[in-house]
Enzyme design. Structure first.
Site, PDB file in Angstrom:
ATOM      1  N   GLU A 289      64.371  60.521  59.322  1.00 17.20           N
ATOM      2  CA  GLU A 289      63.599  61.244  58.314  1.00 17.20           C
ATOM      3  C   GLU A 289      64.495  62.074  57.399  1.00 17.20           C
ATOM      4  O   GLU A 289      64.140  62.387  56.274  1.00 17.20           O
ATOM      5  CB  GLU A 289      62.573  62.153  59.015  1.00 17.20           C
ATOM      6  N   HIS A 310      70.246  43.663  79.003  1.00 18.62           N
ATOM      7  CA  HIS A 310      69.620  42.388  79.365  1.00 18.62           C
ATOM      8  C   HIS A 310      68.591  41.963  78.325  1.00 18.62           C
ATOM      9  O   HIS A 310      67.780  41.076  78.574  1.00 18.62           O
ATOM     10  CB  HIS A 310      69.001  42.504  80.769  1.00 18.62           C
ATOM     11  N   LYS A 424      49.886  57.992  54.258  1.00 22.72           N
ATOM     12  CA  LYS A 424      48.767  58.938  54.362  1.00 22.72           C
ATOM     13  C   LYS A 424      47.820  58.748  53.188  1.00 22.72           C
ATOM     14  O   LYS A 424      46.605  58.711  53.356  1.00 22.72           O
ATOM     15  CB  LYS A 424      49.287  60.383  54.358  1.00 22.72           C
TER      16      LYS A 424
HETATM   17  O1  PA5 Z   1      59.939  66.557  60.598  1.00 20.70           O
HETATM   18  C1  PA5 Z   1      58.865  66.639  60.026  1.00 20.70           C
HETATM   19  O2  PA5 Z   1      58.668  67.449  59.107  1.00 20.70           O
HETATM   20  C2  PA5 Z   1      57.679  65.778  60.415  1.00 20.70           C
HETATM   21  O3  PA5 Z   1      58.031  64.845  61.364  1.00 20.70           O
HETATM   22  C3  PA5 Z   1      56.560  66.642  60.960  1.00 20.70           C
HETATM   23  O4  PA5 Z   1      57.024  67.353  62.063  1.00 20.70           O
HETATM   24  C4  PA5 Z   1      55.367  65.809  61.361  1.00 20.70           C
HETATM   25  O5  PA5 Z   1      54.944  65.041  60.284  1.00 20.70           O
HETATM   26  C5  PA5 Z   1      54.224  66.694  61.831  1.00 20.70           C
HETATM   27  O6  PA5 Z   1      53.823  67.576  60.840  1.00 20.70           O
HETATM   28  P1  PA5 Z   1      52.940  68.828  61.157  1.00 20.70           P
HETATM   29  O7  PA5 Z   1      53.685  69.719  62.072  1.00 20.70           O
HETATM   30  O8  PA5 Z   1      52.678  69.458  59.832  1.00 20.70           O
HETATM   31  O9  PA5 Z   1      51.660  68.337  61.800  1.00 20.70           O
END
Ligand code: PA5
Length: 447
Positions: A289, A310, A424
């Site tokens: 990310e 394996h 989303k």
């Molecule tokens: O690293 C990030 O920002 C994302 O992976 C969020 O943690 C994830 O989308 C969850 O978001 P939220 O805490 O707003 O529910």
């Protein structure tokens, strides 16, 4: 006290020492940019000095809340997704007995997870499992509006209130969310839940050392002060005043960028202990990310070895040479098990009799490393003295710091995730969410 350490000897055949050394000034600049808060995503640098700024008062508050959960619950459901759940799960699974979940007599509540997908069967089975359990919920969402987590929490809240009564539910539901905004905050304030704040300047995937990770880890019975202590030690070692060669985060960031430039587009994080599976999941989220944007970025993958030798072992050994490997190597397991001698020796294993299982595992590790390097796969090794809270704290901070540096070396903003919004938007349009009327129309026309 030993520290975790990074060994890049087995990269030498692929990236020269000079090439790596040439990264030193750039890495220094990136570290200064992080330190001065002058780079991309500088609103999200709260993680940088989180270990040294975590107060005893916060740790005590988290511990007291965890104790309430531990006293009143057989099961704690941690509801969260991505950065709001992976760090906690990574640490809890790394420290837990592998069969903890199957034990009837337990010292700590079982920790189970929800809110990280929309699988109806899972949620149905979870609801059924919780039916006769004294359970509590830690609802974790920074935005407070993530659909997966919010939907699971709606189910869990209802069940908890029906099963345990409103008063007890209020005691065993905890929210970790934004200080002011989002549905999770609204509900928590209305219901009077205990809450912890996710600092504005700490993004989800960098939040494991905030209450996001610390409360579930404490509820599972682990020592969060030691976790922070380990992270603190790494904060110092990986600090911007440490010379390049002595700074593991700097060297790791430089090495992976040098390999990437040489066509090594995929990094495989490998472990030889199944308990580390979720460390890899956490790491993949952290790097995936943070770096996968602007059509750039190393693809973070992972394998659990020797199991995956394996299956994926063939690909790693002889597939396209676009990969390199980082092995998380545990120096000393927490238990000792000797291979027994057998009079009949039908399995031919007497040559191992008297050896520890870990000696066999270590030779598998070394053999694999040598084979992969011979096969054209550069190999980095992160040595971890032991699997405990202190060294997990070190691992977390090391990877976080290296991620910040590495993202800046790559030229991206390591602290945003604009690409996560695309699915989303489509999902909301397909589900006719109010406010998405135009998108709904547009997507229907595409189908
Ligand atoms: O690293 C990030 O920002 C994302 O992976 C969020 O943690 C994830 O989308 C969850 O978001 P939220 O805490 O707003 O529910």
């Amino acid at each position: 006290m030993k520290n975790i350490s990074l060994n890049i000897d087995k990269v030498a055949g692929f990236v020269s020492e000079e090439t790596l050394a040439a990264y030193a000034p750039q890495v220094k600049a990136c570290m200064e940019t992080l330190e001065n808060g002058t780079g991309k995503g500088n609103d999200f640098l709260g993680w940088l000095h989180l270990p040294t700024s975590t107060t005893p008062a916060l740790l005590a508050d988290i511990k007291a809340t965890a104790d309430v959960l531990r006293e009143n619950c057989d099961v704690v459901v941690v509801a969260g997704i991505g950065g709001s759940y992976l760090g906690a799960r990574a640490v809890i699974e790394a420290l837990s007995d592998s069969f903890e979940g199957l034990k009837t007599k337990r010292k700590s509540p079982a920790i189970v997870y929800a809110g990280h997908h929309l699988g109806e069967d899972y949620l149905c089975e979870l609801t059924a499992f919780l039916k006769d359990k004294k359970f509590g919920v830690v609802n974790i969402s920074k935005s407070g509006t993530t659909t997966e987590t919010a939907l699971s929490f709606r189910l869990l809240k209802k069940q908890c209130e029906e099963q345990r009564g409103k008063e007890m539910a209020r005691k065993v539901i905890v929210a970790i969310t934004d200080a002011r905004k989002g549905a999770a905050r609204l509900t928590a304030d209305k219901e009077g839940y205990k809450t912890f704040i996710i600092p504005d300047n700490v993004g989800g995937r960098f939040s494991v050392l905030t209450p996001v990770g610390l409360l579930p880890i404490a509820a599972a019975g682990f020592d969060i002060a030691q976790l922070i202590e380990g992270a603190r030690a790494m904060e110092k070692i990986c600090g911007s005043t440490t010379p390049f060669e002595a700074n593991p985060a700097a060297v790791y960031a430089a090495t992976r960028n040098a390999l990437y430039k040489n066509g090594k587009k995929i990094e495989i994080l490998a472990n030889f202990h199944p308990k580390l599976h979720y460390i890899s999941e956490w790491w993949k989220q952290l790097y995936g990310e943070s770096e996968g944007k602007e059509h750039k970025g190393i693809f973070p993958a992972s394998v659990d070895l020797t199991t995956d030798l394996h299956s994926m072992g063939q690909w790693i050994q002889e597939g396209e040479r676009s990969i390199y490997e980082t092995v998380v190597s545990v120096e000393e397991p927490n238990h000792e098990l000797i291979v027994p001698a057998d009079a009949e020796n039908l399995d031919g294993l007497n040559y191992l009799a008297g050896k520890r299982v870990d000696q066999v595992n270590k030779m598998a590790e070394l053999g694999t490393q040598l084979a992969h390097v011979d096969g054209g796969v550069p190999n980095l090794r992160l040595s971890v003295p032991q699997l405990n809270e202190y060294y997990l704290g070190q691992i977390i901070y090391f990877f976080e710091k290296a991620c910040g540096i590495s993202g800046y070396l790559l030229g991206v903003n390591p602290f945003d995730q604009p690409g996560v919004e695309a699915y989303k938007k489509n999902m909301f349009a397909l589900l006719n969410k109010p406010g998405y009327e135009a998108e709904s129309k547009a997507i229907q026309a595409k189908l």
